[in-house]
Design a protein around this motif. Structure first.
Motif, mmCIF file in Angstrom:
data_model
loop_
_atom_site.group_PDB
_atom_site.id
_atom_site.type_symbol
_atom_site.label_atom_id
_atom_site.label_comp_id
_atom_site.label_asym_id
_atom_site.label_seq_id
_atom_site.Cartn_x
_atom_site.Cartn_y
_atom_site.Cartn_z
ATOM 1 N N GLY A 77 13.861 35.521 75.759
ATOM 2 C CA GLY A 77 14.187 36.877 75.314
ATOM 3 C C GLY A 77 14.670 36.908 73.879
ATOM 4 N N SER A 78 14.663 38.068 73.321
ATOM 5 C CA SER A 78 15.158 38.249 71.959
ATOM 6 C C SER A 78 16.679 38.383 71.991
ATOM 7 C CB SER A 78 14.561 39.515 71.354
ATOM 8 O OG SER A 78 13.171 39.430 71.302
ATOM 9 N N TYR A 79 17.265 37.988 70.909
ATOM 10 C CA TYR A 79 18.705 38.165 70.779
ATOM 11 C C TYR A 79 18.976 39.565 70.258
ATOM 12 C CZ TYR A 79 19.259 33.150 71.335
ATOM 13 O OH TYR A 79 19.250 31.890 71.832
ATOM 14 N N VAL A 80 19.929 40.227 70.854
ATOM 15 C CA VAL A 80 20.353 41.545 70.395
ATOM 16 C C VAL A 80 21.726 41.371 69.780
ATOM 17 C CG1 VAL A 80 20.884 43.906 71.058
ATOM 18 C CG2 VAL A 80 19.042 42.675 72.206
ATOM 19 N N GLY A 81 21.820 41.791 68.553
ATOM 20 C CA GLY A 81 23.095 41.622 67.866
ATOM 21 C C GLY A 81 23.526 42.887 67.157
ATOM 22 N N GLU A 82 24.698 42.810 66.585
ATOM 23 C CA GLU A 82 25.286 43.944 65.880
ATOM 24 C C GLU A 82 25.448 43.552 64.418
ATOM 25 O OE1 GLU A 82 29.567 46.297 65.924
ATOM 26 O OE2 GLU A 82 29.103 44.833 67.473
ATOM 27 N N ILE A 96 26.339 38.094 67.396
ATOM 28 C CA ILE A 96 25.730 38.012 68.725
ATOM 29 C C ILE A 96 26.838 37.552 69.644
ATOM 30 C CG2 ILE A 96 23.959 36.924 70.134
ATOM 31 C CD1 ILE A 96 22.325 36.568 67.568
ATOM 32 N N ASN A 97 27.163 38.363 70.653
ATOM 33 C CA ASN A 97 28.381 38.160 71.440
ATOM 34 C C ASN A 97 28.587 36.748 71.972
ATOM 35 O OD1 ASN A 97 29.661 40.572 71.094
ATOM 36 N ND2 ASN A 97 28.595 41.577 72.783
ATOM 37 N N PRO A 98 27.697 36.203 72.812
ATOM 38 C CA PRO A 98 28.069 34.892 73.347
ATOM 39 C C PRO A 98 27.878 33.759 72.348
ATOM 40 C CG PRO A 98 25.957 35.561 74.237
ATOM 41 C CD PRO A 98 26.480 36.703 73.395
ATOM 42 N N GLU A 99 27.062 33.965 71.324
ATOM 43 C CA GLU A 99 26.685 32.864 70.441
ATOM 44 C C GLU A 99 27.585 32.756 69.203
ATOM 45 O OE1 GLU A 99 23.372 31.106 70.477
ATOM 46 O OE2 GLU A 99 23.040 31.750 72.528
ATOM 47 N N GLY A 100 27.853 33.855 68.572
ATOM 48 C CA GLY A 100 28.644 33.816 67.338
ATOM 49 C C GLY A 100 28.048 34.735 66.298
ATOM 50 N N LYS A 101 28.264 34.366 65.004
ATOM 51 C CA LYS A 101 27.803 35.192 63.886
ATOM 52 C C LYS A 101 26.772 34.416 63.089
ATOM 53 C CE LYS A 101 32.240 37.501 63.473
ATOM 54 N NZ LYS A 101 33.396 37.741 62.630
#
Length: 110
Positions: A77-82, A96-101
């Protein structure tokens, strides 16, 4: 041969010819009807074959489509980030919440 036997012989030949002709026309009718029946059977089976081939092609297309869909579903899946902060003209900071910045490039279409 006596004169009676020659006329009797010609009558027998004529009767045999008539019998053969009547038998021949009966056989002709029989075989003509059989040939007609078999021709109709051939045309029915040919149309059934064409119908079944078309159905097979439709089902094969569905199977291909489902395999492709399954393949796409099994891809990562694609990563969804802010987007947190713009770092420059072509770079942004994304969380990206579980992964980091991450610092990523901006796509030309965005």
């Amino acid at each position: 041969l006596p004169p009676d036997s020659s006329s009797s012989l010609s009558n027998k030949t004529t009767m045999t010819s008539v019998a053969t002709m009547s038998t021949g026309s009966g056989m002709d009718k029989y075989y003509s009807s059989k040939i007609g029946e078999l021709n109709s059977t051939i045309s029915e089976r040919t149309s059934d074959l064409q119908r079944l081939k078309a159905r097979r092609n439709e089902l094969n297309a569905k199977v291909r489509m489902l395999r492709e869909e399954l393949h796409h579903l099994q891809e990562p899946g694609s990563y969804v980030g802010e987007v947190i902060k713009q770092m420059g003209q072509k770079k942004v900071l994304v969380k990206i919440n579980p992964e980091g910045k991450y610092v990523v490039d901006i796509d030309k279409d965005i």
